[in-house]
Design a protein around this motif. Structure first.
Motif, short mmCIF file in Angstrom:
data_model
loop_
_atom_site.label_atom_id
_atom_site.label_comp_id
_atom_site.label_asym_id
_atom_site.label_seq_id
_atom_site.Cartn_x
_atom_site.Cartn_y
_atom_site.Cartn_z
N TRP A 161 -3.38 -17.19 35.85
CA TRP A 161 -3.93 -18.05 34.79
C TRP A 161 -4.32 -19.34 35.42
O TRP A 161 -5.49 -19.66 35.31
CB TRP A 161 -3.05 -17.96 33.55
CG TRP A 161 -3.55 -18.96 32.55
CD1 TRP A 161 -4.37 -18.57 31.55
CD2 TRP A 161 -3.27 -20.36 32.21
NE1 TRP A 161 -4.67 -19.68 30.56
CE2 TRP A 161 -3.99 -21.07 31.12
CE3 TRP A 161 -2.49 -21.35 33.06
CZ2 TRP A 161 -3.87 -22.08 30.82
CZ3 TRP A 161 -2.53 -22.86 32.47
CH2 TRP A 161 -3.38 -22.96 31.40
N ARG A 181 -8.07 -21.19 36.36
CA ARG A 181 -8.56 -22.51 35.77
C ARG A 181 -8.42 -23.63 36.91
O ARG A 181 -8.56 -24.75 36.79
CB ARG A 181 -7.77 -22.85 34.48
CG ARG A 181 -6.21 -23.54 34.67
CD ARG A 181 -5.71 -23.62 33.28
NE ARG A 181 -6.18 -24.86 32.58
CZ ARG A 181 -6.81 -25.13 31.45
NH1 ARG A 181 -7.17 -23.96 30.88
NH2 ARG A 181 -7.01 -26.12 31.14
N ASP A 230 -5.47 -27.14 37.10
CA ASP A 230 -5.59 -28.26 36.16
C ASP A 230 -4.48 -29.14 36.49
O ASP A 230 -3.11 -28.62 36.31
CB ASP A 230 -5.56 -27.58 34.74
CG ASP A 230 -5.71 -28.72 34.00
OD1 ASP A 230 -5.40 -30.05 34.21
OD2 ASP A 230 -5.43 -28.54 32.76
N SER A 262 -8.19 -15.81 26.34
CA SER A 262 -7.60 -16.96 27.27
C SER A 262 -6.99 -16.36 28.48
O SER A 262 -7.01 -17.13 29.48
CB SER A 262 -6.60 -17.69 26.27
OG SER A 262 -5.39 -16.96 26.05
N GLY A 286 -8.42 -17.91 32.05
CA GLY A 286 -7.54 -19.04 32.71
C GLY A 286 -8.07 -20.26 31.67
O GLY A 286 -7.75 -21.48 31.74
N SER A 287 -8.07 -20.11 30.43
CA SER A 287 -8.13 -20.89 29.29
C SER A 287 -7.09 -20.88 28.27
O SER A 287 -6.23 -20.12 28.45
CB SER A 287 -9.80 -20.66 28.80
OG SER A 287 -9.88 -19.60 28.00
N GLU A 345 -9.70 -24.47 23.88
CA GLU A 345 -10.93 -24.79 24.77
C GLU A 345 -12.13 -23.79 24.17
O GLU A 345 -13.21 -24.14 24.26
CB GLU A 345 -10.69 -24.46 26.25
CG GLU A 345 -9.97 -25.61 26.86
CD GLU A 345 -9.21 -25.12 27.95
OE1 GLU A 345 -8.71 -26.14 28.79
OE2 GLU A 345 -8.93 -23.92 28.65
#
Ligand SMILES: Nc1ncnc2c1ncn2[C@@H]1O[C@H](COP(=O)(O)OP(=O)(O)O)[C@@H](O)[C@H]1O
Ligand SMILES: [Mg+2]
Length: 209
Positions: free
Chosen positions: A46, A50, A53, A177, A181-182, A186
């Motif tokens: 995940w 993304r 982050d 999600s 990767g959210s 979002e």
């Protein structure tokens, strides 16, 4: 606080809840670390999706050394959330020893509740030595517009572990999600999924404070 999200059954929502709990806490200004204790590495996947982050670091620690190695890592963070593995009893035992709080996602079916028996035994064993250990069940994947069956409540009651009032429903937003990767803040910021997870975090902070 070190929170371990545990259930030795796969597919109950450990990774989903871990990532949403961690994101929600970081959104509230806490410095949060996610520890992926599952050799399958779903939380790391995940994070990779993304593009890592920096506000929500995810590190892999999928060996039964969590209780030994985590305190030093955790010192730099306000909150650490451990995403537990399926089966892997030694890792689970290590996570229980490392944790201040254990959140147990469980699907609202008596079969799923009974499948927690081994985990609960491990928790009870550890809590003899850890009197301050906090625990809670979180019902996940509740079908919208249904009530939680009495059989589920009765089965949960036999474990003498608190059940959060707030529940998470089966919602597309949570399922989506994982792949992207959210998080639901979002993908569907004003949706019911956000309301549900925010409520879970509010309740957890209140009952575990
Ligand atoms: N509340 C939910 N609503 C919809 N899908 C969910 C929900 N919780 C989990 N899922 C989906 O179910 C699957 C298993 O969830 P996951 O978090 O990976 O469980 P675990 O980590 O316990 O194996 C994933 O595809 C996930 O997207
Ligand atoms: Mg998982």
């Amino acid at each position: 606080m070190i929170i371990a999200v545990l259930n030795q059954k796969g597919g109950v929502g450990k990774t989903t809840i871990t990532l949403h709990l961690a994101y929600g806490l970081s959104k509230r200004g806490e410095k949060v670390l996610v520890v992926d204790a599952d050799p399958q590495g779903s939380a790391r996947d995940w994070a990779a999706a993304r593009r890592n982050d920096p506000r929500l670091p995810v590190v892999g620690l999928d060996r039964p050394v969590l209780h030994r190695d985590l305190p030093a890592l955790a010192a730099d963070y306000d909150q650490v959330v451990i995403d537990g593995p399926p089966r892997a009893t030694e890792i689970v035992r290590s996570a229980i020893l490392a944790a201040d709080g254990i959140l147990i996602p469980v699907q609202p079916s008596p079969y799923d509740v009974w499948a927690c028996a081994q985990l609960i035994t491990l928790i009870k064993e550890a809590s003899v030595f850890k009197e301050t250990l906090k625990t809670a069940f979180l019902l996940n994947r509740k079908i919208v517009n249904t009530v939680i069956a009495t059989a589920v409540r009765e089965a949960l009651a036999t474990y003498q572990i608190p059940v959060l009032q707030s529940v998470i429903s089966q919602r597309i937003a949570f399922a989506e999600s994982a792949a992207t990767g959210s998080v639901v803040w979002e993908t569907d910021p004003r949706g019911k999924a956000v309301q549900e997870i925010e409520q879970v975090i509010d309740e957890l902070l209140e009952v575990w404070q």
